[in-house]
Design an enzyme around this catalytic site. Structure first.
Site, short mmCIF file in Angstrom:
data_model
loop_
_atom_site.label_atom_id
_atom_site.label_comp_id
_atom_site.label_asym_id
_atom_site.label_seq_id
_atom_site.Cartn_x
_atom_site.Cartn_y
_atom_site.Cartn_z
N CYS A 122 -3.46 13.02 -10.57
CA CYS A 122 -2.36 12.05 -10.52
C CYS A 122 -2.54 10.92 -11.53
O CYS A 122 -1.65 10.08 -11.69
CB CYS A 122 -2.23 11.50 -9.11
SG CYS A 122 -2.07 12.80 -7.89
N HIS A 256 1.72 5.37 -9.41
CA HIS A 256 1.77 6.77 -8.99
C HIS A 256 2.43 6.83 -7.61
O HIS A 256 2.13 6.02 -6.73
CB HIS A 256 0.34 7.32 -8.94
CG HIS A 256 0.26 8.65 -8.27
ND1 HIS A 256 1.08 9.70 -8.62
CD2 HIS A 256 -0.53 9.10 -7.25
CE1 HIS A 256 0.79 10.74 -7.86
NE2 HIS A 256 -0.18 10.40 -7.02
N ASN A 287 5.25 13.49 -3.95
CA ASN A 287 4.19 13.22 -4.91
C ASN A 287 4.10 14.39 -5.89
O ASN A 287 3.78 15.51 -5.49
CB ASN A 287 2.87 13.05 -4.13
CG ASN A 287 1.65 12.88 -5.02
OD1 ASN A 287 1.70 13.12 -6.22
ND2 ASN A 287 0.55 12.46 -4.42
N1 ACO Z 1 2.66 14.36 11.64
C1 ACO Z 1 2.53 13.59 12.72
N2 ACO Z 1 1.40 12.97 13.06
C2 ACO Z 1 0.35 13.12 12.24
C3 ACO Z 1 0.40 13.92 11.08
C4 ACO Z 1 1.62 14.55 10.81
N3 ACO Z 1 1.79 15.34 9.71
N4 ACO Z 1 -0.78 13.88 10.45
C5 ACO Z 1 -1.57 13.08 11.18
N5 ACO Z 1 -0.90 12.62 12.29
C6 ACO Z 1 -1.38 11.71 13.31
C7 ACO Z 1 -2.87 11.79 13.48
O1 ACO Z 1 -3.21 12.80 14.43
C8 ACO Z 1 -3.20 10.41 13.97
O2 ACO Z 1 -2.89 10.33 15.36
P1 ACO Z 1 -3.81 9.44 16.37
O3 ACO Z 1 -3.64 8.02 15.85
O4 ACO Z 1 -3.18 9.69 17.69
O5 ACO Z 1 -5.19 9.96 16.19
C9 ACO Z 1 -2.20 9.51 13.24
O6 ACO Z 1 -1.12 10.37 12.88
C10 ACO Z 1 -2.75 8.84 12.00
O7 ACO Z 1 -3.43 9.83 11.19
P2 ACO Z 1 -4.00 9.45 9.76
O8 ACO Z 1 -4.65 10.65 9.19
O9 ACO Z 1 -4.80 8.19 9.90
O10 ACO Z 1 -2.65 9.18 8.97
P3 ACO Z 1 -2.41 8.13 7.80
O11 ACO Z 1 -1.70 6.96 8.29
O12 ACO Z 1 -3.68 7.93 7.02
O13 ACO Z 1 -1.41 8.94 6.89
C11 ACO Z 1 -1.45 10.15 4.81
C12 ACO Z 1 -1.79 10.18 6.30
C13 ACO Z 1 0.05 9.96 4.69
C14 ACO Z 1 -1.87 11.46 4.18
C15 ACO Z 1 -2.18 8.96 4.14
O14 ACO Z 1 -3.53 8.99 4.48
C16 ACO Z 1 -2.06 8.95 2.64
O15 ACO Z 1 -0.99 8.78 2.09
N6 ACO Z 1 -3.18 9.05 1.93
C17 ACO Z 1 -3.20 8.95 0.47
C18 ACO Z 1 -2.67 10.16 -0.20
C19 ACO Z 1 -2.80 10.00 -1.71
O16 ACO Z 1 -2.69 8.92 -2.22
N7 ACO Z 1 -3.07 11.04 -2.44
C20 ACO Z 1 -3.27 10.81 -3.85
C21 ACO Z 1 -3.40 11.71 -4.75
S1 ACO Z 1 -3.05 13.40 -4.51
C22 ACO Z 1 -3.62 14.16 -5.96
O17 ACO Z 1 -4.37 13.62 -6.68
C23 ACO Z 1 -3.15 15.51 -6.30
#
Ligand code: ACO
Length: 331
Positions: A122, A256, A287
């Site tokens: 990215c 990004h 993304n």
């Molecule tokens: N749908 C519903 N609920 C979900 C899902 C889903 N798909 N996934 C996780 N949950 C739940 C979890 O079980 C958890 O529940 P709990 O609180 O009861 O335990 C809660 O949601 C929070 O889970 P997290 O994993 O902490 O979710 P987070 O808020 O971190 O969001 C996400 C996840 C969107 C992936 C986030 O971490 C993110 O955007 N990370 C960065 C991604 C990024 O920047 N990537 C960059 C580059 S990619 C590349 O280089 C190719």
């Protein structure tokens, strides 16, 4: 000792034109609910994403890259034979060798160009832009065509609740050429290989062959989120400092497109004035890895939200982990 000639070039470089290509299949959040236990509401709240675009059967990384490149070349007003180098930034081209860039150059009618692929996920657009700018300013290329093309849908694990909803396909391209005034600020870039496991291809080629499985993208979302909102926020500030400008002098911010909440945190950290136009293409495009920044740039310019000549901060970050950003003047 023999005196070797060194190449010399123009003092400054700039982005002369941008183009992009979006694939035709619109994939709303609801579509993914057949594969993962989630909801439109959760995906929208946690990421900002409402829908993304995926390639249809007659589309692929080559067609997208060519469409974006043709648009950038046409808008730049230069002829194909004035381009001396073609760089493709991608992590989703199937072939590790040969690189796709030489085939794109030939297809575009660019004769005998230096052509190669780079892999910086990215951050790939800003990595490529740093190279393109250096090639032009050193006189090693008159013009550089930089393409960022990705079909991440093909390496997305639809059953992975942590990544299935994040990614889209698309391509963006720019022409970098000589300029009377500076159009590309110093790059701020780096890497942290100790976090290679934060975003990774789930299987290497040997394992994939042994298991008869297809490699997918895996991610420790929380770790990447923490890194992006901490370290990357500081790197974004450094881009302004290196370019010698303050947040008040910025017109446009194109981070990004990884997550709207990451963008919000960067905005708060940088204390950007309210009138700064902020890219939010993630909502419709997801993304697109290396392609998000040029695709967002084109979208903002085409819609009229951003204008040619305005000052923009771009920054990319992703698998590696790697990051890169610079302040640019919009084409
Ligand atoms: N749908 C519903 N609920 C979900 C899902 C889903 N798909 N996934 C996780 N949950 C739940 C979890 O079980 C958890 O529940 P709990 O609180 O009861 O335990 C809660 O949601 C929070 O889970 P997290 O994993 O902490 O979710 P987070 O808020 O971190 O969001 C996400 C996840 C969107 C992936 C986030 O971490 C993110 O955007 N990370 C960065 C991604 C990024 O920047 N990537 C960059 C580059 S990619 C590349 O280089 C190719």
């Amino acid at each position: 000792m023999t005196n070797l000639k060194a190449s010399t070039g123009p003092q400054f470089a700039r982005i002369m034109a941008v183009g992009s290509a979006t694939p035709s299949r619109v994939i709303p959040n609801e579509f993914l609910l057949q594969y993962i236990d989630s909801s439109d509401e959760w995906i929208t709240q946690r990421t900002g994403i409402k829908e993304r675009r995926w390639i249809a059967e007659d589309e692929n990384i080559t067609t997208l890259s060519l469409d974006a490149a043709r648009s950038a070349i046409e808008r730049s007003g230069i002829a194909a034979d004035q381009i001396d180098a073609v760089i493709l930034s991608t992590i989703s081209h199937y072939h590790q060798t040969p690189a796709l860039a030489p085939q794109l150059a030939t297809e575009l009618g660019i004769p005998d160009a230096a052509a190669y692929d780079i892999s910086a996920a990215c951050a790939g657009f800003s990595y490529g832009l740093a190279q393109a700018e250096s090639l032009v300013r050193s006189g090693q290329a008159r013009h550089v065509l930089l393409i960022a093309g990705e079909t991440i849908s093909e390496i997305t694990d639809l059953t992975d609740r942590g990544t299935a909803f994040l990614f889209g396909d698309g391509a963006g391209a720019v022409i970098v050429g000589p300029s009377e005034t500076n159009g590309i600020g110093p790059v701020v870039w780096g890497s942290d290989g100790s976090q290679a496991g934060a975003i990774w291809q789930t299987r290497g080629w040997q394992e994939a062959v042994a298991e008869g499985t297809w490699p997918k993208l895996g991610m420790d979302g929380r770790a990447v989120f923490k890194w992006a909102t901490g370290f990357i926020a500081q790197a974004a500030k450094k881009c302004l400092d290196e370019a010698g400008i303050t947040a008040d002098e910025l017109d446009v911010f194109i981070p990004h497109q990884a997550n709207d909440r990451i963008t919000d945190t960067l905005l708060r950290y940088l204390k950007l004035p309210e009138n700064v136009v902020v890219a939010r293409t993630i909502r419709q495009l997801g993304n697109n890895s290396a392609a998000t920044i040029p695709m967002a740039m084109d979208a903002l310019l085409t819609s009229g939200e951003a204008k040619s000549g305005q000052t923009a901060l771009i920054i990319g970050f992703g698998a590696g982990l790697v990051y890169a950003g610079q302040v640019i003047i919009l084409p």
